[in-house]
Enzyme design. Structure first.
Site, PDB file in Angstrom:
ATOM      1  CG  ASP A 195      -2.532  -8.089  -3.236  1.00  0.00           C
ATOM      2  OD1 ASP A 195      -1.709  -8.904  -3.413  1.00  0.00           O
ATOM      3  OD2 ASP A 195      -3.595  -7.284  -2.345  1.00  0.00           O
ATOM      4  CD  GLU A 243     -12.543 -10.660  -3.769  1.00  0.00           C
ATOM      5  OE1 GLU A 243     -11.661  -9.877  -3.941  1.00  0.00           O
ATOM      6  OE2 GLU A 243     -12.750 -11.671  -2.782  1.00  0.00           O
ATOM      7  CG  HIS A 265      -6.722 -10.969  -7.437  1.00  0.00           C
ATOM      8  ND1 HIS A 265      -6.125 -11.004  -8.644  1.00  0.00           N
ATOM      9  CD2 HIS A 265      -6.908 -12.819  -7.379  1.00  0.00           C
ATOM     10  CE1 HIS A 265      -6.724 -12.077  -9.435  1.00  0.00           C
ATOM     11  NE2 HIS A 265      -6.535 -12.801  -8.664  1.00  0.00           N
ATOM     12  CG  HIS A 306      -2.145  -1.293   1.266  1.00  0.00           C
ATOM     13  ND1 HIS A 306      -3.064  -1.746   2.363  1.00  0.00           N
ATOM     14  CD2 HIS A 306      -2.609  -1.461  -0.186  1.00  0.00           C
ATOM     15  CE1 HIS A 306      -3.669  -1.678   1.587  1.00  0.00           C
ATOM     16  NE2 HIS A 306      -3.870  -2.768   0.303  1.00  0.00           N
ATOM     17  N   GLY A 361     -10.342 -11.304 -11.398  1.00  0.00           N
ATOM     18  CA  GLY A 361      -9.286 -11.068 -11.611  1.00  0.00           C
ATOM     19  C   GLY A 361      -8.363 -11.455 -13.235  1.00  0.00           C
ATOM     20  CB  SER A 403      -5.953  -2.540  -3.478  1.00  0.00           C
ATOM     21  OG  SER A 403      -6.978  -3.696  -3.680  1.00  0.00           O
TER      22      SER A 403
HETATM   23  C1  LIG Z   1      -4.835 -10.438  -0.708  1.00  0.00           C
HETATM   24  S1  LIG Z   1      -6.223 -10.000  -1.404  1.00  0.00           S
HETATM   25  C2  LIG Z   1      -6.174  -8.514  -1.973  1.00  0.00           C
HETATM   26  C3  LIG Z   1      -6.362  -7.813  -1.199  1.00  0.00           C
HETATM   27  C4  LIG Z   1      -6.697  -5.983  -1.779  1.00  0.00           C
HETATM   28  N1  LIG Z   1      -6.093  -6.457  -3.085  1.00  0.00           N
HETATM   29  C5  LIG Z   1      -5.738  -5.177  -0.676  1.00  0.00           C
HETATM   30  O1  LIG Z   1      -4.839  -4.632  -1.036  1.00  0.00           O
HETATM   31  O2  LIG Z   1      -6.542  -4.629   0.069  1.00  0.00           O
HETATM   32  C6  LIG Z   1      -7.328 -11.231  -2.787  1.00  0.00           C
HETATM   33  C7  LIG Z   1      -8.070 -10.930  -2.604  1.00  0.00           C
HETATM   34  O3  LIG Z   1      -8.598 -12.327  -3.936  1.00  0.00           O
HETATM   35  C8  LIG Z   1      -9.962 -12.836  -3.705  1.00  0.00           C
HETATM   36  N2  LIG Z   1      -9.576 -13.440  -5.144  1.00  0.00           N
HETATM   37  C9  LIG Z   1      -9.381 -14.669  -5.092  1.00  0.00           C
HETATM   38  N3  LIG Z   1      -9.030 -15.236  -6.786  1.00  0.00           N
HETATM   39  C10 LIG Z   1      -9.224 -14.271  -6.642  1.00  0.00           C
HETATM   40  C11 LIG Z   1      -9.909 -14.354  -8.418  1.00  0.00           C
HETATM   41  N4  LIG Z   1      -9.863 -15.181  -9.283  1.00  0.00           N
HETATM   42  N5  LIG Z   1     -10.315 -13.023  -9.176  1.00  0.00           N
HETATM   43  C12 LIG Z   1     -10.291 -11.732  -8.496  1.00  0.00           C
HETATM   44  N6  LIG Z   1     -10.485 -11.978  -7.009  1.00  0.00           N
HETATM   45  C13 LIG Z   1     -10.515 -13.526  -6.417  1.00  0.00           C
HETATM   46  C14 LIG Z   1      -9.879 -12.759  -2.559  1.00  0.00           C
HETATM   47  O4  LIG Z   1     -11.310 -13.582  -2.965  1.00  0.00           O
HETATM   48  C15 LIG Z   1      -9.229 -12.450  -2.279  1.00  0.00           C
HETATM   49  O5  LIG Z   1     -10.251 -11.098  -1.479  1.00  0.00           O
END
Ligand SMILES: C[S@@+](CC[C@H](N)C(=O)[O-])C[C@H]1O[C@@H](n2cnc3c(N)ncnc32)[C@H](O)[C@@H]1O
Length: 287
Positions: free
Chosen positions: A170, A124, A41, A18, A150, A106
């Site tokens: 991410d 998401e 993500h 971040h 994503g 994010s």
């Molecule tokens: C590490 S977290 C994201 C944190 C966020 N980017 C932040 O920095 O605050 C990863 C997220 O990706 C989601 N996720 C998992 N596989 C995914 C996909 N194929 N496409 C989109 N989201 C996905 C999960 O549910 C989770 O909420």
């Protein structure tokens, strides 16, 4: 899909990602041209650090908790701006006694940095998080929340009509093929939109990460790393953010910010800023 970011919000991994994200957004919005941002993500908009999940891991306490109360004097600009963005989000919920209680994800950090005319798509996959995110940005015409994969968005949304873009990748890295998916997605995305700025977060924890990093070097990223020594086995002790096509002055800002952050997070923490390799062989297998 078991991964829940609420356990890790505000931890050292978020601090690295971040702080860098805020600086990327600042530099990319300095130019008077529209910007497109894709968060593949996204998670949810923000996280309550008083929640049982955050308290169980204690990661926020060892991350943002070590930085939030430090005097701003002498602090690197990128760190001060990151902490200001976190505090601004927290303040929306009312006074929290000088400690951050509501930590932005994010999507909130991205939205706060955007200007009129910029555009943001947040993907998401988790139904509950996607719904929370949709509610959070309901009525906001700058933001489009998709309950979607994503990696598909990398194909569907690139290149953006704006021709200027920041793409944050991410993933949770809970599936063993996640590293491969990132590489495949990146190759496709770069073929469609070679000039975009891409920020890819990944854990450094096993052999697989080494193979991944070697393949990633073909894209000549700037790599930012944070390492924690002395953690009990099984806990993530290092992570990185690879930035492809970083804006001018980003590397310089990270050279100043990351060692400073590492020193404040504790004596067992160290940072590395690795400049893009001069030249590397072409990617092994086209995806
Ligand atoms: C590490 S977290 C994201 C944190 C966020 N980017 C932040 O920095 O605050 C990863 C997220 O990706 C989601 N996720 C998992 N596989 C995914 C996909 N194929 N496409 C989109 N989201 C996905 C999960 O549910 C989770 O909420």
């Amino acid at each position: 899909m078991n991964y829940r970011h609420a356990f890790h919000a505000g931890g050292f991994t978020d601090v690295l990602k971040h702080a860098a994200l805020c600086e990327l957004l600042r530099l990319l919005t300095a130019k008077d041209k529209k910007l497109f941002v894709l968060d593949t993500h996204a998670g949810t908009g923000g996280y309550d650090l008083a929640d049982a999940r955050a308290r169980r891991t204690g990661e926020a306490e060892a991350g943002i908790g070590r930085l939030e109360t430090l005097p701003r004097a002498g602090m690197p600009g990128a760190v001060a701006r990151y902490l200001a963005a976190v505090a601004a989000y927290d303040r929306k919920f009312g006074p929290s006694g000088g400690r951050v209680r509501h930590y932005p994800g994010s999507p909130r950090l991205i939205r706060a940095a955007l200007r009129a005319g910029d555009r943001f798509v947040a993907c998401e996959l988790h139904p509950a998080d996607a719904l929370a995110l949709k509610r959070e940005f309901a009525g906001d015409r700058t933001v489009e929340v998709r309950q979607a994969d994503g990696y598909h968005a990398l194909k569907a949304l690139l290149p953006p009509p704006e021709r200027r873009g920041l793409i944050l990748i991410d993933p949770p890295f809970e599936a063993r093929d996640e590293f491969d998916k990132v590489l495949r997605g990146l190759r496709q995305a770069l073929r469609r939109f070679a000039t975009g700025c891409y920020a890819i977060w990944y854990p450094i924890k096993e052999e697989q990460a080494t193979v991944f990093v070697e393949a990633l070097m073909a894209f000549r990223p700037l790599v930012l790393e944070l390492h924690l020594d002395g953690l009990e086995p099984g806990r993530l002790s290092a992570c990185a953010l690879a930035v492809i096509n970083p804006p001018w002055r980003f590397e310089e800002a990270m050279h100043e910010a990351l060692p400073w952050i590492a020193e404040r997070l504790g004596p067992q923490v160290s940072a590395r800023v690795l400049a893009p390799p001069a030249s590397v062989p072409a990617p092994a297998s086209p995806g």
